[in-house]
Design a protein around this motif. Structure first.
Motif, short mmCIF file in Angstrom:
data_model
loop_
_atom_site.label_atom_id
_atom_site.label_comp_id
_atom_site.label_asym_id
_atom_site.label_seq_id
_atom_site.Cartn_x
_atom_site.Cartn_y
_atom_site.Cartn_z
N PRO A 51 0.81 -1.24 0.00
CA PRO A 51 0.00 0.00 0.00
C PRO A 51 0.83 1.27 0.00
O PRO A 51 0.32 2.35 -0.32
N TYR A 52 2.11 1.18 0.38
CA TYR A 52 2.95 2.37 0.51
C TYR A 52 4.06 2.40 -0.54
O TYR A 52 5.06 3.08 -0.38
N LEU A 53 3.84 1.69 -1.64
CA LEU A 53 4.89 1.49 -2.64
C LEU A 53 5.39 2.81 -3.22
O LEU A 53 6.58 2.96 -3.49
N TRP A 54 4.48 3.78 -3.39
CA TRP A 54 4.85 5.03 -4.05
C TRP A 54 4.98 6.18 -3.06
O TRP A 54 4.99 7.34 -3.47
N SER A 55 5.11 5.86 -1.80
CA SER A 55 5.18 6.90 -0.77
C SER A 55 6.60 7.09 -0.27
O SER A 55 7.33 6.13 -0.04
N PHE A 56 7.00 8.35 -0.09
CA PHE A 56 8.27 8.67 0.54
C PHE A 56 8.16 8.62 2.06
O PHE A 56 9.15 8.35 2.75
N ALA A 57 6.98 8.93 2.58
CA ALA A 57 6.85 9.19 4.01
C ALA A 57 6.17 8.07 4.79
O ALA A 57 6.44 7.88 5.97
N LYS A 58 5.27 7.34 4.13
CA LYS A 58 4.46 6.37 4.85
C LYS A 58 5.01 4.95 4.71
O LYS A 58 5.82 4.68 3.83
N GLY A 59 4.54 4.08 5.58
CA GLY A 59 4.94 2.69 5.51
C GLY A 59 5.80 2.25 6.68
O GLY A 59 6.25 3.07 7.49
N PRO A 60 6.08 0.95 6.76
CA PRO A 60 6.88 0.41 7.86
C PRO A 60 8.37 0.67 7.66
O PRO A 60 8.79 1.26 6.68
N ARG A 61 9.17 0.22 8.61
CA ARG A 61 10.64 0.27 8.52
C ARG A 61 11.19 1.69 8.49
O ARG A 61 12.21 1.96 7.87
N ARG A 62 10.49 2.61 9.15
CA ARG A 62 10.90 4.02 9.13
C ARG A 62 12.29 4.20 9.71
O ARG A 62 13.15 4.89 9.14
N ASN A 63 12.56 3.58 10.87
CA ASN A 63 13.87 3.75 11.51
C ASN A 63 15.00 3.17 10.67
O ASN A 63 16.09 3.75 10.60
N LYS A 64 14.73 2.02 10.03
CA LYS A 64 15.74 1.41 9.17
C LYS A 64 16.04 2.31 7.97
O LYS A 64 17.19 2.49 7.58
#
Length: 418
Positions: free
Chosen positions: A299-312
């Motif tokens: 669901p977040y394939l085209w997002s710069f900001a959203k999605g999991p693994r933010r810290n990584k």
């Protein structure tokens, strides 16, 4: 925890207001080609005056966009870094006087080279910034902000690099003032635009680089999947090679890594690249059997900001700015093209794309696909990806074959944001 910096310096808004009221003047690859193909001194000076007015105009709109961010976001270390870079460049360009002769033009070119080098860190710093400001700005708004700034950044670099390349052409020993032979027969470049980008050659070059990087990352025990090319392999079209190579490189890297990690075998299924030439467009389809995209990420394939693994992603992005600083700092395997080859493909003035596309495969930034889509859409193309969970992915890249579409610019900034 979001890092903070001191309060941004105060500056009067009157001058910025004046430039924000100006409209940008969009360009197309065909216009750039026709303009640069018969290159005279008067045309080069005309280009210089377009550049000295267009760059501060486009910078002013993006500065106003940044001023509309919440105060907490603008004090973020990375956003503030980009804001200061943009404002210094705006001040630098708006003070350039009218260009009347070649000496004036050469001074402008020095300013352009300095700005291009200074701004090599913009992409990773922006990406880190929007990941850190999500307490004050929504993910959707961060994505719109990032897309707007990156699209504008592409446009400014195209304008600056095209003028620098035309200046090099004008000073070259084989140039004859006003003659079409100003296009060197051995390279078919008009500035940064390669008139005869060959679809097969570009795919093969990107595939070779992606396979080498993956092999280096996974070691000699892993078999790298083959790339099979099909379709209209002799298709040629005008394009800026570094843009196309970045997009195809990202797509092929993703497919190769997915297949390697999915199979881990000595006989991985090949990746198929189909090239289709139509009347007004060229379509690349890249098909792999790498298991598809994790439904957590899809669901977040085209997002710069959203999605999991933010810290990584933040941790990995932190390793990129230093790599993007200069071409010489890139620690690449010997098989990756050197600066000479970069020049042949259009990367003549240093490019943060070079560092991003040549990063180690395990340095996953989460910005490759959304950035690739912005580059594809910039010249009125498109990028879509279809995933079959448990099987693989098909990516469809469409580019204009005629080069007659204007660049896709972000809308002008609002005046009520100060």
């Amino acid at each position: 925890m979001q890092r903070q910096r001191r309060t941004p310096p105060w500056r009067p808004s009157v001058i910025l207001d004046e430039w924000v009221q100006r409209e940008s003047r969009p360009i197309s690859l065909r216009q750039l080609t026709f303009f640069g193909r018969t290159l005279t001194e008067s045309r080069l000076l005309s280009s210089a005056n377009y550049v000295r007015l267009e760059l501060p105009t486009r910078l002013a709109h993006r500065l106003r966009n940044m001023q509309t961010l919440p105060y907490a976001a603008l004090t973020n270390e990375h956003i503030a870094h980009v804001y200061e870079l943009y404002y210094r460049a705006f001040e630098l360009f708006r003070k350039v006087p009218a260009i009347h002769n070649m000496d004036d033009n050469d001074r402008l070119c020095e300013v352009l080279r300095t700005a291009l080098t200074d701004h090599l860190t913009v992409i990773p710093r922006l990406a880190m910034g929007i990941l850190e400001i999500q307490d004050s700005v929504s993910g959707d708004e961060c994505d719109r902000f990032m897309t707007t700034l990156l699209r504008s950044r592409i446009s400014r670099r195209v304008i600056a690099e095209q003028h620098l390349a035309l200046t090099e052409t004008f000073h070259s020993p084989w140039h004859f003032d006003g003659k079409k032979s100003s296009v060197a027969p051995e390279d078919e470049f008009v500035g940064e635009i390669f008139l005869k980008c060959n679809a097969r050659e570009i795919v093969e070059k990107c595939a070779k680089r992606a396979r080498e990087l993956t092999a280096k990352a996974y070691g000699p025990k892993v078999t790298i999947p083959k790339i099979i090319l099909q379709g209209h392999l002799d298709t040629t079209f005008p394009y800026i090679p570094s843009h196309l190579e970045y997009i195809l490189g990202e797509l092929l890297r993703n497919s190769i890594q997915a297949v390697v990690e999915q199979t881990g075998s000595s006989n991985p299924p090949p990746i198929e690249v189909l090239i289709c030439e139509a009347a007004q467009q060229v379509i690349f389809r890249i098909s792999d059997q790498g298991g598809g995209i994790d439904r957590e990420i899809l669901p977040y394939l085209w997002s710069f900001a959203k999605g999991p693994r933010r810290n990584k992603r933040l941790k990995n992005l932190g390793q990129v700015p230093r790599l993007a600083a200069t071409m010489e700092e890139l620690q690449l395997p010997p098989s990756v093209p050197d600066q000479t080859e970069n020049e042949q493909s259009g990367e003549r003035f240093g490019s943060s794309l070079a560092s991003l596309s040549s990063r180690p495969p395990d340095l996953r930034l989460g910005i490759g696909l959304p950035m690739s889509r912005i580059y594809a859409e910039y010249w009125a193309g498109s990028l879509e990806l279809h995933s079959l969970e448990g099987y693989g992915c098909d990516a469809f890249l469409q580019v204009s074959r005629l080069g007659n579409k204007n660049e896709v610019l972000s809308t002008r900034a609002a005046m009520d944001g100060v």
